[in-house]
Design a protein around this motif. Structure first.
Motif, mmCIF file in Angstrom:
data_model
loop_
_atom_site.group_PDB
_atom_site.id
_atom_site.type_symbol
_atom_site.label_atom_id
_atom_site.label_comp_id
_atom_site.label_asym_id
_atom_site.label_seq_id
_atom_site.Cartn_x
_atom_site.Cartn_y
_atom_site.Cartn_z
ATOM 1 N N THR A 161 28.484 41.839 3.638
ATOM 2 C CA THR A 161 27.596 41.388 4.572
ATOM 3 C C THR A 161 26.784 39.961 3.439
ATOM 4 O OG1 THR A 161 26.764 42.187 3.493
ATOM 5 C CG2 THR A 161 27.167 43.334 5.204
ATOM 6 N N HIS A 162 27.926 39.210 2.793
ATOM 7 C CA HIS A 162 26.930 38.392 1.580
ATOM 8 C C HIS A 162 27.056 36.982 2.339
ATOM 9 C CE1 HIS A 162 25.452 34.785 -1.148
ATOM 10 N NE2 HIS A 162 26.646 35.150 -1.198
ATOM 11 N N LEU A 163 26.537 35.884 3.074
ATOM 12 C CA LEU A 163 26.541 34.298 3.289
ATOM 13 C C LEU A 163 25.654 33.781 2.495
ATOM 14 C CD1 LEU A 163 28.078 33.352 5.359
ATOM 15 C CD2 LEU A 163 26.407 33.538 7.419
ATOM 16 N N ASP A 164 26.110 31.987 2.098
ATOM 17 C CA ASP A 164 25.800 31.657 2.007
ATOM 18 C C ASP A 164 25.420 30.211 3.167
ATOM 19 O OD1 ASP A 164 24.196 29.582 0.878
ATOM 20 O OD2 ASP A 164 25.274 29.803 -1.351
ATOM 21 N N ALA A 165 24.365 30.306 3.585
ATOM 22 C CA ALA A 165 24.779 29.311 4.527
ATOM 23 C C ALA A 165 22.998 28.697 5.209
ATOM 24 C CB ALA A 165 25.722 29.331 6.099
ATOM 25 N N VAL A 166 23.105 27.622 5.820
ATOM 26 C CA VAL A 166 21.868 27.008 6.512
ATOM 27 C C VAL A 166 21.722 27.989 7.385
ATOM 28 C CG1 VAL A 166 20.858 25.128 7.351
ATOM 29 C CG2 VAL A 166 22.774 24.553 5.478
ATOM 30 N N PRO A 167 20.746 28.333 8.386
ATOM 31 C CA PRO A 167 20.227 28.675 9.312
ATOM 32 C C PRO A 167 20.114 28.350 10.642
ATOM 33 C CG PRO A 167 18.411 29.136 7.779
ATOM 34 C CD PRO A 167 18.878 28.185 6.871
ATOM 35 N N GLU A 168 20.708 28.399 10.925
ATOM 36 C CA GLU A 168 21.489 27.529 12.942
ATOM 37 C C GLU A 168 19.757 28.629 13.383
ATOM 38 O OE1 GLU A 168 24.695 28.815 15.165
ATOM 39 O OE2 GLU A 168 25.506 28.479 13.097
ATOM 40 N N GLY A 169 18.694 27.898 13.386
ATOM 41 C CA GLY A 169 17.068 27.940 13.988
ATOM 42 C C GLY A 169 16.916 29.098 13.500
ATOM 43 N N ILE A 170 15.611 29.487 13.754
ATOM 44 C CA ILE A 170 14.551 30.777 13.112
ATOM 45 C C ILE A 170 14.239 31.488 14.035
ATOM 46 C CG2 ILE A 170 12.824 31.345 11.865
ATOM 47 C CD1 ILE A 170 15.133 30.941 9.690
ATOM 48 N N ILE A 223 12.310 35.876 22.285
ATOM 49 C CA ILE A 223 10.609 36.222 22.112
ATOM 50 C C ILE A 223 9.995 34.954 21.818
ATOM 51 C CG2 ILE A 223 9.283 37.113 20.453
ATOM 52 C CD1 ILE A 223 10.587 39.481 20.125
ATOM 53 N N GLU A 224 9.745 34.393 22.636
ATOM 54 C CA GLU A 224 9.137 32.914 22.251
ATOM 55 C C GLU A 224 6.870 32.630 22.501
ATOM 56 O OE1 GLU A 224 10.273 30.122 22.118
ATOM 57 O OE2 GLU A 224 12.188 30.802 22.172
ATOM 58 N N ARG A 225 6.908 33.146 21.106
ATOM 59 C CA ARG A 225 5.067 32.840 20.628
ATOM 60 C C ARG A 225 4.236 33.848 21.258
ATOM 61 N NH1 ARG A 225 3.112 27.597 22.670
ATOM 62 N NH2 ARG A 225 1.451 28.223 21.101
ATOM 63 N N PRO A 226 4.562 35.225 21.106
ATOM 64 C CA PRO A 226 4.442 36.907 20.937
ATOM 65 C C PRO A 226 2.615 37.100 20.693
ATOM 66 C CG PRO A 226 6.251 37.098 19.899
ATOM 67 C CD PRO A 226 5.910 36.061 19.906
ATOM 68 N N HIS A 260 17.080 35.438 8.245
ATOM 69 C CA HIS A 260 16.008 34.961 9.821
ATOM 70 C C HIS A 260 16.161 34.454 10.680
ATOM 71 C CE1 HIS A 260 12.551 37.284 9.304
ATOM 72 N NE2 HIS A 260 12.552 37.145 7.872
ATOM 73 N N SER A 261 17.967 34.231 10.978
ATOM 74 C CA SER A 261 18.528 33.160 11.583
ATOM 75 C C SER A 261 18.766 33.668 12.927
ATOM 76 C CB SER A 261 19.857 32.401 11.504
ATOM 77 O OG SER A 261 20.462 31.890 12.219
ATOM 78 N N ARG A 262 18.462 32.741 14.067
ATOM 79 C CA ARG A 262 19.027 33.025 15.297
ATOM 80 C C ARG A 262 20.005 33.390 16.067
ATOM 81 N NH1 ARG A 262 15.062 30.207 20.255
ATOM 82 N NH2 ARG A 262 12.910 29.782 18.598
ATOM 83 N N ALA A 263 21.344 32.698 15.263
ATOM 84 C CA ALA A 263 22.197 33.064 15.099
ATOM 85 C C ALA A 263 22.920 34.553 14.607
ATOM 86 C CB ALA A 263 23.264 31.907 14.648
ATOM 87 N N LEU A 264 23.344 35.192 15.542
ATOM 88 C CA LEU A 264 23.821 37.093 15.296
ATOM 89 C C LEU A 264 24.231 36.966 14.668
ATOM 90 C CD1 LEU A 264 23.526 40.155 16.050
ATOM 91 C CD2 LEU A 264 25.428 39.384 17.804
ATOM 92 N N SER A 265 25.114 36.122 13.659
ATOM 93 C CA SER A 265 26.464 35.921 13.028
ATOM 94 C C SER A 265 25.655 35.866 11.698
ATOM 95 C CB SER A 265 27.410 34.507 13.923
ATOM 96 O OG SER A 265 27.269 33.665 13.895
#
Length: 271
Positions: free
Chosen positions: A215-224, A229-232, A191-196
């Motif tokens: 397609t596995h990645l173990d990392a900290v998301p760069e934002g959610i 799309i902001e507050r719809p 659910h990260s904001r970063a496409l990668s």
């Protein structure tokens, strides 16, 4: 009805857990706004699916239960486990398709638009997106030749996993469990904001599909969430799904016309 009851029970338990030991420290107002929007979407979808009787699609399963790929296997744990693993692979593939094809992403982006992942995010879906995934599941059961009783068991397990993996919690040995199953830590990155990062960790139940298909990645998301799309409101989310899906269909037909035109020119040149 039993599935709705299971969902609500898990919601109560996990919301309480999120409040007492949240992993992401989102402002209470932001979380409350997420809860409101997601529950409104949930209720709308429950009503819409009841009106459309979408679950009646599963009645087709019994008609074809003796003709599918696994119909020749004796009923038992081996057959059921194999069927469940194959169903999870099917849903992994479908989930990746929702990120690849613009038409499907038009609906699926509604799920990713939540700015704070929590247990209610698990029901933040566009109505037509839900209808499509129900059709995929029904087709899977028909192709495999499974009886409709398994639909109830498989759907219960899948629902529990989807709800749990969205919970804003962490727990002991989560990383170890994540080597086999999709846990909140892995799905939160999706659910990260970063496409990668967003195009990783597509698994529903088992995490080894992501490892097998890179397609596995173990990392900290760069934002959610999604930056565009902001507050719809839930009404805006429903409209947005239709608009973007329509754009996706338009792109498909435009690409088809260009391909057909190029093919005609090629054949004409060679003649």
């Amino acid at each position: 009805m039993w599935l709705l009851f299971l969902t609500l029970i898990l919601f109560v338990i996990l919301i309480k857990a999120e409040r007492s030991m949240p992993f992401l420290k989102d402002p209470p107002r932001k979380v409350l706004e997420s809860y409101r929007t997601n529950f409104k979407l949930f209720m709308f979808n429950e009503i819409a699916l009841a009106i459309l009787s979408i679950e009646s699609i599963y009645l087709l399963v019994d008609v074809f239960s003796g003709y599918g790929l696994l119909s020749g296997m004796a009923d038992g744990p081996v057959k059921y486990l194999l069927a469940f693993v194959l169903m999870d692979l099917t849903l992994y593939s479908w989930h990746r398709s929702e990120h690849i094809f613009k038409f499907l992403w038009g609906f699926h982006q509604i799920h990713h638009s939540d700015a704070c992942v929590n247990v209610t995010t698990s029901v933040r879906f566009h109505t037509l997106g839900l209808i499509l995934v129900v059709a995929v599941k029904a087709l899977f059961f028909i192709v495999m030749g499974l009886n409709s009783a398994l639909v109830l068991y498989f759907e219960s397990i899948m629902t529990a996993f989807v709800i749990l993996q969205h919970a804003n919690i962490t727990y002991p040995y989560e990383r170890h469990i994540g080597k086999i199953f999709i846990v909140p830590q892995l799905h939160r990155l999706h659910h990260s904001r970063a496409l990668s990062q967003r195009d990783k960790n597509f698994g529903v139940v088992f995490s080894f599909w992501d490892r097998i298909f890179a397609t596995h990645l173990d990392a900290v998301p760069e934002g959610i969430g999604l930056s565009y799309i902001e507050r719809p409101s839930y009404v805006q989310l429903l409209k947005m799904g239709f608009i973007n899906a329509a754009d996706g269909i338009g792109d498909f037909f435009r690409t088809t016309r260009r391909t057909y035109s190029a093919l005609n020119q090629f054949l004409h040149f060679n003649n």
